[in-house]
Design an enzyme around this catalytic site. Structure first.
Site, short mmCIF file in Angstrom:
data_model
loop_
_atom_site.label_atom_id
_atom_site.label_comp_id
_atom_site.label_asym_id
_atom_site.label_seq_id
_atom_site.Cartn_x
_atom_site.Cartn_y
_atom_site.Cartn_z
N CYS A 59 38.30 39.78 45.14
CA CYS A 59 37.21 38.81 45.18
C CYS A 59 35.94 39.54 45.59
O CYS A 59 35.87 40.11 46.68
CB CYS A 59 37.52 37.69 46.17
SG CYS A 59 36.13 36.55 46.36
N HIS A 107 46.50 34.79 48.26
CA HIS A 107 46.27 36.23 48.19
C HIS A 107 47.11 36.89 49.27
O HIS A 107 47.26 36.34 50.38
CB HIS A 107 44.78 36.54 48.40
CG HIS A 107 43.94 36.27 47.20
ND1 HIS A 107 43.21 37.22 46.55
CD2 HIS A 107 43.75 35.12 46.50
CE1 HIS A 107 42.58 36.69 45.52
NE2 HIS A 107 42.89 35.40 45.47
N HIS A 162 47.37 28.80 45.69
CA HIS A 162 46.86 30.08 45.19
C HIS A 162 46.71 31.00 46.41
O HIS A 162 45.78 30.84 47.20
CB HIS A 162 45.51 29.76 44.53
CG HIS A 162 44.73 30.93 44.01
ND1 HIS A 162 44.49 31.12 42.67
CD2 HIS A 162 44.11 31.95 44.64
CE1 HIS A 162 43.75 32.21 42.50
NE2 HIS A 162 43.50 32.73 43.69
#
Lengths: 338, 338
Positions: B275, B244, B242
């Site tokens: 986030c 970013h 995952h």
């Protein structure tokens, strides 16, 4: 490891009047910098090369036969013109966007400077002028960009390279649309790119930048292209790679270049740039993103990425454009939260 | 190869009221889609899991003991609520951003549909609900994000996983800040990440997504982390990565994952997300950029990247956010110039 600012983007064909003005300004008021600067000028034809030489040589105190980049013929830096005040955290030592900083290729210089807190700051004497010549990997793009065939554009380059080399001026060739063409699509023949690159080097070009103008390049295509270039007898040291991040693949492709021994990559602070002949094309990969990546892989660029991030934010603001560097914005956000 | 939409970004802790509404809407009016859809819900605690189950099971005609995802207990799709008119070039079959499409993991389904030109269109029957549990790789982030230590957060996960698995609900664990923490910096211990990941899998989680929440991850750090995960006995098939794209390194890191056998990557259409606990953090890597990259490397995702680009532009516009996908914007520019 070299990172080159995309001077060609600023001094585009459409802006030759401005380009001449920029050249005259740089010759008349060379900015002080902590390292020597290479100024790169796009030369569209022989007449352009003559104009360039006239401007450069008329600014030299030794007259028109002086080798322009020779440290033996220093041009004393005159008083610089007024410049914008530095931003917070800046030291006023950023290179202008029309410069190319490449510590690996510049002669070292520790000339006398008027700011004792900046050791090693260079004068204009050790700066370097170089010229850029554009070719393209497809006939359709060559026609649109230079209004002639690939073969004709190479023949136009030949006397320009000869003249430049006779004056000790560094020549950089470009091969546009090497990994995808807006007219002919993504399947550009890598052997054609290799042939054009080899021809430019044989003419005397010091380096050829193989350019993914459209950003259509992918990791496998970059690999295939480099294989064809090497098979044509071209050495990694004579090549630069020039990626646009239009499809977000620039760093992935740059890593493929790195793995194949390429050590010079073009980039543009803040991701500035574009291409008038390639619809939707965004700028070169942002210098900040590339430097962050190269540093993460253990590379040494000589670049302070935090300072580069500040420059990217500053120039983007000056130009009224969005800052297109992800790393640049993230670094500034991190610094501002400290 | 799986690409997951970042459902967790939409259904964040701050939006649990909305999350419940979204759940009820999806249960009441499941959108038609050409392939089964996995809906992923963030469950912050045991009470949240109970609420989730109550909502899901009360919508089932078989009552609270019905396996939610069983194709033997189909829920006939009721009339969907009014939806915005499709944009130019859309077919109205895009998955919402709260969905996860992963053709490799869904049971195949060719249920009866009301549109004969869309073969294989699924009803809600073959859709799947899964729940997500968050942990973090650093004590400081765990404290900020879940208000407890790492060990406490793992103990909170255990009964939730047990309850979910008792009802045949797929569980996805997350380990946040696995490659950099806004509080503790970029040196996160990969062995700690491996320990947390192994604990979640031992509890019964079906998969753990190891998350570079801050985007501080680099290629060498990704390599080092995967080495630690594999050394702890964790198989690539039990992992997702995952990334970013905060520092522009997401695809470079994803390629490292690919080379190490990872086949599930989280992404977010249009690069949506962020986030709240990580200042300056941008969204997950854009699905369009990731898919373009995976396809360029010869991967098969089952995703039509041009349709995905249209979805990215549409949802960005709906949310009033810039479309943060480079490939998405480039593909749309190319399509519009045809």
């Amino acid at each position: 490891m070299g990172i080159r600012a995309a001077a060609n983007k600023v001094l585009s064909l459409q802006q030759m009047a401005n380009s001449a003005e920029v050249l005259n300004d740089l010759l008349g008021y060379p900015p002080l910098a902590p390292v020597p600067i290479a100024y790169n000028f796009l030369v569209p034809n022989f007449k352009g090369m003559q104009n360039f030489l006239n401007a450069v040589e008329s600014s030299s105190p030794e007259g028109d036969s002086a080798p322009i980049t020779s440290p033996e013929n220093p041009t004393a830096p005159p008083t610089p013109p007024p410049s914008p005040p530095p931003e917070k955290g800046e030291t006023g030592e950023q290179a202008p966007i029309t410069s190319t900083e490449d510590p690996n290729e510049m002669p070292s210089s520790t000339s006398d400077v008027d700011d004792p807190v900046q050791p090693g700051k260079s004068s204009a004497a050790s700066n370097q002028m170089e010229v850029s010549l554009f070719t393209a990997a497809t006939e359709a793009f060559s026609k649109a960009n230079t209004n002639c065939s690939i073969a004709e554009s190479l023949e136009r380059c030949r006397p320009i390279v000869s003249l430049a080399k006779s004056r000790n001026i560094r020549v950089r060739g470009y091969v546009s649309v090497a990994l995808g063409c807006p007219y002919e699509g993504s399947d550009v023949d890598p052997h054609k790119v290799a042939e054009i690159t080899a021809t430019l080097l044989e003419m005397g070009a010091d380096e050829v930048s193989v350019a993914d103008t459209t950003g259509m390049g992918t990791a496998p295509k970059t690999q295939e292209l480099l294989k064809a270039l090497f098979a044509a007898g071209i050495a990694p040291k004579d090549l630069a790679l020039h990626f646009h991040d239009t499809y977000g693949q620039a760093l992935v492709n740059a890593v493929v270049g790195l793995e194949n021994g390429i050590r010079t990559f073009d980039s543009s602070v803040g991701g500035l740039g574009g291409c008038p002949y390639s619809k939707g094309a965004t700028g070169n990969v942002a210098t900040e993103d590339l430097v962050h990546c190269l540093h993460s892989l253990g590379g040494h660029t000589g670049i302070d990425v935090e300072k580069m991030a500040e420059i990217g934010a500053w120039i983007s603001k000056e130009l009224g454009r969005p800052n297109d560097s992800r790393a640049g914005k993230a670094i500034l956000a991190r610094l501002s939260s400290k």
